[in-house]
Design an enzyme around this catalytic site. Sequence first.
Site, PDB file in Angstrom:
ATOM      1  N   LEU A 157      34.251  16.654  54.855  1.00  0.00           N
ATOM      2  CA  LEU A 157      33.175  17.469  55.633  1.00  0.00           C
ATOM      3  C   LEU A 157      32.070  17.386  54.774  1.00  0.00           C
ATOM      4  O   LEU A 157      30.852  17.593  54.978  1.00  0.00           O
ATOM      5  CB  LEU A 157      33.698  18.861  55.887  1.00  0.00           C
ATOM      6  N   ILE A 160      29.235  15.062  55.077  1.00  0.00           N
ATOM      7  CA  ILE A 160      28.537  14.971  56.131  1.00  0.00           C
ATOM      8  C   ILE A 160      27.643  16.353  55.711  1.00  0.00           C
ATOM      9  O   ILE A 160      26.428  16.197  55.897  1.00  0.00           O
ATOM     10  CB  ILE A 160      29.437  15.366  57.476  1.00  0.00           C
ATOM     11  N   GLU A 161      28.048  17.377  55.375  1.00  0.00           N
ATOM     12  CA  GLU A 161      27.306  18.519  54.865  1.00  0.00           C
ATOM     13  C   GLU A 161      26.082  18.174  53.949  1.00  0.00           C
ATOM     14  O   GLU A 161      24.966  18.551  54.182  1.00  0.00           O
ATOM     15  CB  GLU A 161      28.237  19.596  54.273  1.00  0.00           C
ATOM     16  N   SER A 162      26.351  17.547  52.846  1.00  0.00           N
ATOM     17  CA  SER A 162      25.601  17.532  51.658  1.00  0.00           C
ATOM     18  C   SER A 162      25.308  16.148  51.056  1.00  0.00           C
ATOM     19  O   SER A 162      24.520  16.090  49.914  1.00  0.00           O
ATOM     20  CB  SER A 162      25.872  18.559  50.663  1.00  0.00           C
ATOM     21  N   TYR A 264      28.928  15.258  65.265  1.00  0.00           N
ATOM     22  CA  TYR A 264      29.389  15.970  64.039  1.00  0.00           C
ATOM     23  C   TYR A 264      30.627  15.384  63.762  1.00  0.00           C
ATOM     24  O   TYR A 264      31.264  15.075  62.719  1.00  0.00           O
ATOM     25  CB  TYR A 264      29.338  17.538  63.798  1.00  0.00           C
TER      26      TYR A 264
END
Length: 373
Positions: A157, A160-162, A264
């Site tokens: 995750l 994907i986030e950062s 997502y």
Amino acid sequence: MGTTTIKNIMFSLFILKSLVIQSVSKPFLEQKNVINFHKNVSNPKLDLNNIYIEKLWKKILGGKKKFLSGKKLSHNNKKNIVIINITPEELRLRLNFLNQKSQIKILKYNSIVHASVESYLRMGKYIGKIISLSDFYFPMFEEKLENYRLPKELKYLAIIESNLNPVVTSKAGAKGIWQFMPETGKIYNLNINNIYDERNDPIKSTEAACRYLKFLYKKIGNWELVLAAYNAGPGTVDKILQRHKNMKDFWKLWEFFPKETQNYIPKFIAINYVMNYYKEHNISTYHFYSSPYKYKYKETVLIPIKEKISLKFFAYNLNIPYQDIIILNPQYLVDSIPSGNKLRLPKNKILLLKSKEGFFFRKKTKELTIIPK
């Protein structure tokens, strides 16, 4: 033609040129503002230390070739051409294999997932760098996830986030590797002030993310919808479930989610695939021989700051590159750190620090205390 007329024409051309440049540059400037490094939420007064730290982060993670290029480590003796395409049959087979080993069992094949996989494969150079950065962060992520009895796959995750950037800020104001908004960060004890933003602290923000994911799973009980809630917020998922009689199937509810959330879960599945099969696609990783990512988290320790220090002065006297200190301590927004805080250092510098402790901390104190990870 008179001199005055010529001057007027030249001035008009200059203004016209300026307007054209401004109109062309505006989209670029707007795009640039989507990600701001170390932009303090509380907008402190002008601080030269803050400006210096911000510029250093931009240099470190803003795509400077000298820093991020490193040395390519090829996995194939043939020409290093990334294999972008994969057949549906092959991808389905590989995802089924990963899903059998998975703890969350959501790695399913469909055309949307297939498109997401090939989209990531087109960014082979970017993926190679992310894989190399994961060597630095993933052991710590896995340790924290295991402590909270959460599936280790949730580490993906953070990509994907950062993109594993500890100081990235979204346009909405979410910050850090796990992209916490200020309000959610406060709920999970991530403090923000003029000195530091704990959303940027990889360890504290990872622990907060674990607690948040644990809360979401207890509330929802379905990993696809937990990931959707992490992206869109639990309120959005609650409303969709209420409208559809609590039917907990993300793909059947797919069209009702915001567009970003629709993508997502496919991204999460795609990242799982690419991180496990990058060698089969001839993606090269990088060795960051000239960066602090040469350390592992297990090779670092926390020490207490007994008196106010300058990180730059500290790094110079311990013979540590300043950018190493900054990346090991991304929560700090300024160079001057008051006493009562903690600093992460490479273990191999502790003996040198002990020998110079009287130089850094003039007051007579107890022997240097090493704080566990």
